[in-house]
Scaffold this motif. Structure first.
Motif, PDB file in Angstrom:
ATOM      1  N   SER A  25       0.866  -1.187   0.000  1.00 38.87           N
ATOM      2  CA  SER A  25       0.000   0.000   0.000  1.00 38.87           C
ATOM      3  C   SER A  25       0.899   1.232   0.000  1.00 38.87           C
ATOM      4  O   SER A  25       1.089   1.885   1.035  1.00 38.87           O
ATOM      5  CB  SER A  25      -0.930  -0.006   1.215  1.00 38.87           C
ATOM      6  OG  SER A  25      -0.188  -0.181   2.395  1.00 38.87           O
TER       7      SER A  25
ATOM      8  N   TRP B 225       0.913   8.025  -1.454  1.00 37.37           N
ATOM      9  CA  TRP B 225       0.622   8.888  -2.594  1.00 37.37           C
ATOM     10  C   TRP B 225       1.735   9.937  -2.695  1.00 37.37           C
ATOM     11  O   TRP B 225       2.107  10.557  -1.688  1.00 37.37           O
ATOM     12  CB  TRP B 225      -0.713   9.586  -2.399  1.00 37.37           C
ATOM     13  CG  TRP B 225      -1.516   9.654  -3.675  1.00 37.37           C
ATOM     14  CD1 TRP B 225      -1.114  10.139  -4.855  1.00 37.37           C
ATOM     15  CD2 TRP B 225      -2.850   9.195  -3.832  1.00 37.37           C
ATOM     16  NE1 TRP B 225      -2.104  10.023  -5.771  1.00 37.37           N
ATOM     17  CE2 TRP B 225      -3.203   9.438  -5.172  1.00 37.37           C
ATOM     18  CE3 TRP B 225      -3.787   8.612  -2.996  1.00 37.37           C
ATOM     19  CZ2 TRP B 225      -4.448   9.133  -5.690  1.00 37.37           C
ATOM     20  CZ3 TRP B 225      -5.027   8.298  -3.503  1.00 37.37           C
ATOM     21  CH2 TRP B 225      -5.349   8.550  -4.844  1.00 37.37           C
TER      22      TRP B 225
ATOM     23  N   CYS C 192      -7.180  10.489 -11.222  1.00 40.42           N
ATOM     24  CA  CYS C 192      -6.832  10.023  -9.882  1.00 40.42           C
ATOM     25  C   CYS C 192      -5.392   9.506  -9.840  1.00 40.42           C
ATOM     26  O   CYS C 192      -4.615   9.920  -9.002  1.00 40.42           O
ATOM     27  CB  CYS C 192      -7.813   8.928  -9.437  1.00 40.42           C
ATOM     28  SG  CYS C 192      -7.495   8.301  -7.777  1.00 40.42           S
TER      29      CYS C 192
ATOM     30  N   PRO D  35      -3.918   6.542  -8.851  1.00 44.63           N
ATOM     31  CA  PRO D  35      -3.524   6.075  -7.517  1.00 44.63           C
ATOM     32  C   PRO D  35      -2.199   5.329  -7.575  1.00 44.63           C
ATOM     33  O   PRO D  35      -1.808   4.800  -8.618  1.00 44.63           O
ATOM     34  CB  PRO D  35      -4.678   5.141  -7.127  1.00 44.63           C
ATOM     35  CG  PRO D  35      -5.195   4.634  -8.436  1.00 44.63           C
ATOM     36  CD  PRO D  35      -5.055   5.778  -9.404  1.00 44.63           C
TER      37      PRO D  35
ATOM     38  N   SER E  56      -5.123  -4.158  -5.957  1.00 44.17           N
ATOM     39  CA  SER E  56      -5.439  -2.790  -6.353  1.00 44.17           C
ATOM     40  C   SER E  56      -6.391  -2.156  -5.347  1.00 44.17           C
ATOM     41  O   SER E  56      -7.300  -2.817  -4.839  1.00 44.17           O
ATOM     42  CB  SER E  56      -6.080  -2.771  -7.747  1.00 44.17           C
ATOM     43  OG  SER E  56      -5.180  -3.298  -8.698  1.00 44.17           O
ATOM     44  N   PRO E  57      -6.190  -0.877  -5.019  1.00 37.11           N
ATOM     45  CA  PRO E  57      -7.058  -0.236  -4.014  1.00 37.11           C
ATOM     46  C   PRO E  57      -8.436   0.086  -4.576  1.00 37.11           C
ATOM     47  O   PRO E  57      -8.661   0.110  -5.790  1.00 37.11           O
ATOM     48  CB  PRO E  57      -6.285   1.041  -3.674  1.00 37.11           C
ATOM     49  CG  PRO E  57      -5.519   1.351  -4.920  1.00 37.11           C
ATOM     50  CD  PRO E  57      -5.138   0.027  -5.523  1.00 37.11           C
TER      51      PRO E  57
ATOM     52  N   ILE F  54     -11.177   2.893  -5.148  1.00 35.64           N
ATOM     53  CA  ILE F  54     -11.113   4.346  -5.369  1.00 35.64           C
ATOM     54  C   ILE F  54     -12.484   4.960  -5.109  1.00 35.64           C
ATOM     55  O   ILE F  54     -13.505   4.416  -5.528  1.00 35.64           O
ATOM     56  CB  ILE F  54     -10.645   4.655  -6.808  1.00 35.64           C
ATOM     57  CG1 ILE F  54      -9.299   3.985  -7.083  1.00 35.64           C
ATOM     58  CG2 ILE F  54     -10.554   6.162  -7.025  1.00 35.64           C
ATOM     59  CD1 ILE F  54      -8.198   4.410  -6.158  1.00 35.64           C
TER      60      ILE F  54
ATOM     61  N   GLY G 184     -11.090   5.044 -12.026  1.00 36.16           N
ATOM     62  CA  GLY G 184     -10.949   5.899 -10.861  1.00 36.16           C
ATOM     63  C   GLY G 184     -11.029   7.379 -11.149  1.00 36.16           C
ATOM     64  O   GLY G 184     -11.116   8.179 -10.221  1.00 36.16           O
TER      65      GLY G 184
ATOM     66  N   CYS H 292      -9.303  12.556  -4.498  1.00 37.45           N
ATOM     67  CA  CYS H 292      -9.371  11.126  -4.788  1.00 37.45           C
ATOM     68  C   CYS H 292      -8.825  10.355  -3.589  1.00 37.45           C
ATOM     69  O   CYS H 292      -7.770  10.680  -3.050  1.00 37.45           O
ATOM     70  CB  CYS H 292      -8.569  10.798  -6.048  1.00 37.45           C
ATOM     71  SG  CYS H 292      -8.694   9.059  -6.534  1.00 37.45           S
TER      72      CYS H 292
ATOM     73  N   ALA I 172      -7.950   6.432  -1.885  1.00 36.62           N
ATOM     74  CA  ALA I 172      -7.644   5.035  -2.186  1.00 36.62           C
ATOM     75  C   ALA I 172      -7.668   4.246  -0.885  1.00 36.62           C
ATOM     76  O   ALA I 172      -6.966   4.585   0.067  1.00 36.62           O
ATOM     77  CB  ALA I 172      -6.281   4.907  -2.864  1.00 36.62           C
TER      78      ALA I 172
END
Length: 1195
Positions: free
Chosen positions: A139, A142, A162, A164, A170-171, A173, A195, A213, A215
């Protein structure tokens, strides 16, 4: 061995008994067998192929297996041996191959990423797990960035990206403001699957918030937020311009030019997408334009799969769940507004990772047997198959002369103990792989029994039962049954042996009691077991409770006498109205009766006697009627309650003759209802002992009758009296009287001859009863010969009711005779009956089958008849088998279940109806006789034309508020063609008053509609139907729900009366009230004009003050002077009176102390201060008279 509930190991043994080549089998769960039999390893539990773990936890990679002896485990990592013992963080669970990687003492989980594979091994082979790809969840943060405000012109499209950070997995959004308020999304503003946030057109209100945005990462449960975007919208009008805010055409009013749609995602007019079989297909189209475009989805060459297709994100996304190869093709989205439309075509290709068609199963063989392992899989592209043995490629394994590889199949011939191994089949293509283990086990086991020895089975006489004998052995033993240790193998007649070894006795007789032995034998030896079968007499109620009519307050007794097997415990219970009866203090239950004292009305009902043992039960029911007291009898008979007669008594037999006897009896009391009939019954003790039969009926006026008798019957008689209330209890039986024997005077009836097989004829008849036998040792002489051949008669003597003639030609007529005979002689010459030998299947099929389509659901068939000698039996019918091969709608799945239509007799044409329109069908015809179907004719194909659709499914009408009604529906289950749209007819109604009907037409993909209600009172009736080019189909009708206050409407509403405000009585009432108010106002005005004295208070202890000129009588004298300031008030610079304190209520006016009024009575002076007000509390209040108070007092 018990039949009712076999234990679980019985099923396992049965499976092994049915083992064929390549049969998947489990070793029985019996611990003694489990511990003795060898078994190669089998993987029972393993981690998923893509194993993502949380970096904060210890890593667990599962691998468990079973086998005998217990397998050992080792691992490979990235295809190289993984030495667990050398790494202090890694351990393996006891009796398992599961790896545990512990990070409590430090370490980085990323160091252990890679591809792992588990090997389970014992001396008979090695099994493999899947290749498990271990990855650690990520994770990332950002990246920090400064975002400049986004400047955009009002009405222009906008995409906020976004981007991410790449996480694993994958997160999720989602967009929010910096103050964590969700961003409202609609068809103009929405989030794409990637996203990004898309604005089809920007409005000035969009800059009221910022956009961030977010995540959310699955494993760490953390949310990371990107720096927010701020918008600056250039506009010609400020947002708070109230004249434009609710304008019907907001865009033109705000100076925003209207534009045709254009696609923001995906770009261009065409794109392609690949999806794997079984996954979800997500197609997305996001368009810009002014006004905001609507999105519709279509599939070229057919309809969208209604059962799998779902619209998401305000129709901008189309999701098709669990795609298959039929979902390939071209889809297009259409974006349209009033300025025009644009479309984007998406070419969808469905590929497939390998999936099993025939997964290899474990193979258990005996020495010298043959078998095979089959590994078939499909995919796109076609997967390749690789065989391994004990984890090594088959090519590098030692040669085995008993093994042959043929592509996806391994064939074993003459297997030996040395052939034991575990085989792996790996099938793969570019999209994935499948790995399966299947062992080959060669067992050499003598027979053994798997159930307890010397069991006792108790069964009821004449019942059917089955004796189970579960066994195990390799090679598979053969099983035979013997009785009492003697005789030949039991099979045939009353016995039937199943393939699994169970012995069924079709009808238990007394002579079936004994000891049964089952013997299992193979080349290695034999094993046997015994079961003792005891036959018990059935439980029967021979004296049943009878219907009774009794007076309230009397005592009634319900008899229930039972005959049962003395070795079984008998339980007698009672039910009332089919529910268990509570035996209270007014009831007494004995072994053979139930007595009720002081009968009441609540005792009326049905009473059931239940006699049961641990093996069976019998029931008998009677109805008890309770008569109410007659308080006011109209005559003597009405005062006496009627009842069933008492039983006749003292039966006597006189005038004894060979074929007759005189029976005399004494009648019982008629209980106030004359006896109308006497029924004489008899019982004989040879054929049906204990069963009573009606003999004859006589008028109620006689008590003696001559009875005609049959030869060789040991008679016993009883008499039952009958009146209008019911029947009496039977009398006690008479003494027995046996008539002398004689030859039969009749022959059996219902003689038939029918074939049960193609080479036999079964002759059956209804056997004669005791009164027709006329003598001992009744038997039947059966004669038969082929019709019209004049050959001699064949004959046989039979004691039963059937005889089978064998070795007969196919379907030949026979002459049949059946004659009765006893020890006194033969019966009369029998009649000749024509019977037929067995039928065989027809040898020919109908030819020249022609099909003519009548309409969308029916066809006409025509064919040539077959020759009679090819029917080989009685022609029952010509039969058409037809099935729906496919629908012309390519996306529509159809059932290919075969259906049939029969045309009885020798017909040459017929009609097949109830077909599905717009479909491809195939049809075959056969000839049918009593044996079955003949060969199929040539397969014919035909196509039904387009028809009208069925009704739309799941039509829902919802009313979220009083202004709108939401309609939703699903596509018809049977489109029966290409849907061209939907038609909706609806009209408002209020009781019986109907409004104007309105009609709406929709596109075939639209399944929602919102109706704006014209008024909040009326309900709506909606009728919806689907259309094809042929026309509209079946319609479905629903009504809008009634409002809560309409659930119980008043008579005025239900009778559809006009609104209350239009009623004459209501208008008159309102006019009267207005007139009364006007009169009161005039009276008040007159009183004010007179300048009279209005009392301020009745009595006051506190003086008004020196300035009060009228202190003595407590009243003010109003003058006619104008513009004179009141005392205590101040005059402002402009001449107006100014208040020094805040206004008070009228309550304070009436309760205050000093105050000033001008001449028209209005109170405008300074209010009494709070101190004065408090001083007067508790005393009698005086109320200032004002115009309002005057009106209240007059009213």
């Amino acid at each position: 061995m018990a039949r009712p509930q076999p234990p679980p190991w019985v099923h396992a043994a049965v499976l092994l008994c049915l083992l064929g080549l390549g049969g998947a089998i489990e070793i029985p769960m019996d611990p003694s067998i489990q511990n003795e039999l060898s078994q190669p390893p089998t993987i029972t539990k393993q981690s998923v192929k893509d194993h993502i773990v949380d970096p904060r936890d210890n890593i667990l990679i599962e691998c468990e297996a079973k086998g005998n002896p217990a397998p050992s485990f080792h691992w490979t990592r990235n295809s190289r041996f993984f030495n667990v013992a050398k790494d202090p963080r890694v351990s393996m669970r006891r009796r398992s191959g599961t790896l545990v990687i512990d990070f409590r003492s430090g370490g980085r989980p990323e160091e252990y990423e890679g591809e792992y594979q588990c090997f389970a091994r014992n001396k008979f082979g090695t099994a493999l797990s899947n290749r498990i790809r271990l990855q650690v969840s990520k994770s990332p943060l950002w990246p920090k960035e400064n975002l400049d405000p986004v400047v955009v012109q009002e009405g222009a499209p906008l995409t906020l990206q976004c981007n991410p950070p790449p996480g694993l997995p994958s997160p999720v959004i989602f967009w929010m403001s910096s103050s964590m308020e969700p961003i409202t999304q609609d068809k103009r503003v929405s989030q794409g699957h990637n996203g990004d946030l898309y604005f089809s057109n920007v409005m000035v209100q969009d800059m009221q918030t910022d956009y961030s945005c977010n995540a959310r990462f699955h494993f760490t449960h953390t949310i990371q937020q990107k720096n927010p975007f701020t918008l600056k919208v250039l506009t010609n009008h400020p947002y708070n311009d109230s004249s434009l805010r609710n304008h019907p055409d907001m865009y033109s009013a705000r100076g925003v030019s209207e534009r045709t749609p254009s696609f923001m995602y995906p770009q261009g007019t065409a794109s392609s997408q690949m999806v794997l079989r079984g996954m979800d297909l997500l197609l997305e189209c996001i368009a810009s334009g002014v006004p905001t475009p609507d999105i519709a989805w279509y599939k070229k060459g057919g309809d969208l799969p209604s059962d799998k297709a779902k619209f998401e994100n305000f129709n901008k996304a189309l999701r098709i769940t669990s795609v298959s190869e039929e979902d390939s093709g071209e889809y297009f989205c259409l974006a349209s507004n009033k300025m025009g439309s644009i479309r984007h075509t998406i070419s969808v290709r469905v590929k497939a990772a390998p999936y099993w068609l025939d997964e290899p199963k474990n193979l258990i063989l005996a020495p010298g047997e043959d078998g095979r392992l089959v590994c078939r899989a499909n995919g796109n592209p076609k997967p390749t198959v690789q065989w391994m043995v004990n984890g090594e490629p088959l090519q590098s394994a030692p040669p085995n002369p008993n093994r042959e590889v043929a592509g996806d199949t391994i064939i074993f011939r003459d297997t030996q103990i040395s052939s034991r191994a575990v085989y792996q089949c790996n099938t793969s293509n570019e999209h994935g792989y499948l790995l399966a283990n299947a062992f080959v086990s060669v067992l050499d086991v003598p027979p053994r029994m798997m159930s307890p020895r010397n069991q006792l089975i108790r069964v009821i006489l004449y019942n059917r039962t089955r004796l189970d004998c579960p066994f195990f052995g390799s090679p598979i033993p053969t099983l035979r049954w013997f009785k009492n240790g003697q005789g030949s193998n039991l099979d045939g007649g009353n016995y039937h042996v199943y393939e699994n070894g169970s012995l069924e006795i079709k009808m238990i007789r007394k002579e079936d009691q004994g000891i049964y032995t089952c013997v299992a034998t193979n080349i290695l030896g034999k094993a046997e077991n015994q079961v003792r079968l005891e036959v018990k007499d059935p439980t029967r109620i021979f004296r049943m409770p009878e219907d009774q009519v009794v007076k309230r307050g009397t005592t009634v007794q319900l008899e229930c006498r039972v005959k049962h097997d003395p070795s079984l415990k008998l339980t007698v219970s009672w039910l009332k109205d089919d529910q268990p009866l509570y035996i209270g203090n007014r009831m007494k239950k004995e072994d053979d009766s139930l007595t009720i004292f002081g009968v009441a009305e609540r005792d009326q009902g049905s009473y059931t006697c239940v006699a049961s043992t641990e093996l069976d039960q019998d029931l008998a029911k009677a109805y008890l009627t309770v008569l109410a007291d007659q308080t006011t009898p109209t005559n003597r008979l009405a005062a006496l309650p009627k009842g069933r007669p008492d039983r006749p008594r003292d039966l006597e037999l006189t005038d004894l003759a060979e074929r007759s006897v005189r029976l005399t009896w004494i009648p019982g009391d008629d209980n106030n209802s004359p006896i109308t009939d006497y029924v004489v019954q008899f019982e004989e003790d040879q054929f049906q002992p204990g069963v009573w039969h009606d003999h004859s009926k006589f008028p109620g006026s006689v008590n003696s009758a001559v009875l005609q008798l049959s030869p060789y019957v040991n008679y016993q008689f009883r008499v039952i009296a009958v009146n209008e209330v019911g029947s009496s209890h039977p009398s006690l039986p008479s003494e027995r009287y046996r008539t002398s024997g004689a030859p039969p005077e009749s022959n059996p009836s219902d003689v038939k001859g029918e074939g049960t097989r193609k080479n036999n004829m079964e002759i059956t008849w209804t056997p004669m009863n005791a009164t027709s036998a006329f003598g001992p040792n009744l038997r039947y002489i059966v004669k038969w010969r082929r019709k019209e051949t004049r050959e001699t008669w064949n004959n046989a003597t039979v004691w039963g009711s059937r005889y089978v003639v064998g070795q007969t030609p196919v379907y030949v007529p026979y002459e049949i005779r059946v004659q009765a005979e006893n020890d006194f002689g033969k019966g009369p010459e029998p009649d000749t009956v024509i019977g037929y030998s067995g039928e065989d299947y027809p040898r020919a099929a109908p030819t020249d089958v022609k099909i003519r389509v009548l309409n969308s659901t029916a066809i006409n068939l025509q064919w040539n008849r077959v020759y009679s000698d090819t029917v080989q039996g009685q022609l029952r019918e010509y039969r058409a088998y037809y099935w729906r091969e496919s629908s012309l709608l390519k996306s529509l799945w159809v059932s290919q279940k075969r259906q049939q239509a029969g045309f009885p007799g020798d017909r040459l044409r017929g009609v097949v109806s109830r077909l599905f329109p717009y479909s491809n069908y195939k049809l075959e015809m056969v000839v049918v006789n009593g044996r079955g179907d003949g060969p199929r004719s040539e397969t014919k194909e035909f196509t039904t034309p387009e028809g009208v659709p069925s009704a739309p499914r799941r039509f829902r009408v919802r009313q979220p508020n009083l202004q709108t009604i939401n309609l939703e529906w699903d596509h018809p289950e049977h489109p029966n063609g290409i849907l061209t749209g939907y038609s909706l007819r609806y009209l408002p109604f209020n009781g019986t008053k109907l409004g104007k009907q309105m009609v709406e037409n929709f596109s075939p993909n639209q399944t929602k509609f919102t109706v704006q209600r014209a008024d909040p009172v009326s309900r709506y009736r909606f009728t919806l139907s689907a259309r094809t080019q042929v026309g509209s189909g079946e319609a479905v009708t629903e009504e809008s729900p009634a409002a809560p206050n309409e659930a119980t409407p008043t008579a005025a509403y239900t009778n559809n009366q006009p609104d209350i405000v239009t009623q004459g009585w209501f208008i008159g009432l309102m006019c009267a009230i207005a007139l009364l108010v006007l009169i009161l106002l005039i009276v008040c005005f007159i009183k004010r004009s007179r300048g009279g004295k209005y009392p301020v208070r009745e009595k006051k202890d506190v003086p008004l003050g020196p300035e009060d000129p009228k202190e003595e009588d407590g009243s003010f004298d109003y003058s006619d002077e104008d513009n004179k300031p009141l005392q205590g008030s101040q005059t402002s610079l402009d001449g107006t009176i100014k208040q020094q304190e805040s206004d008070d209520s009228l309550v304070d006016y009436g309760e205050g102390g000093e105050g000033q009024f001008n001449e028209d009575g209005s109170f405008i002076g300074q209010y009494t201060v709070k101190k004065d007000k408090e001083e007067t509390e508790g005393n009698e209040s005086s109320e200032a008279t004002s115009p309002v108070n005057a009106i209240y007092s007059l009213a």
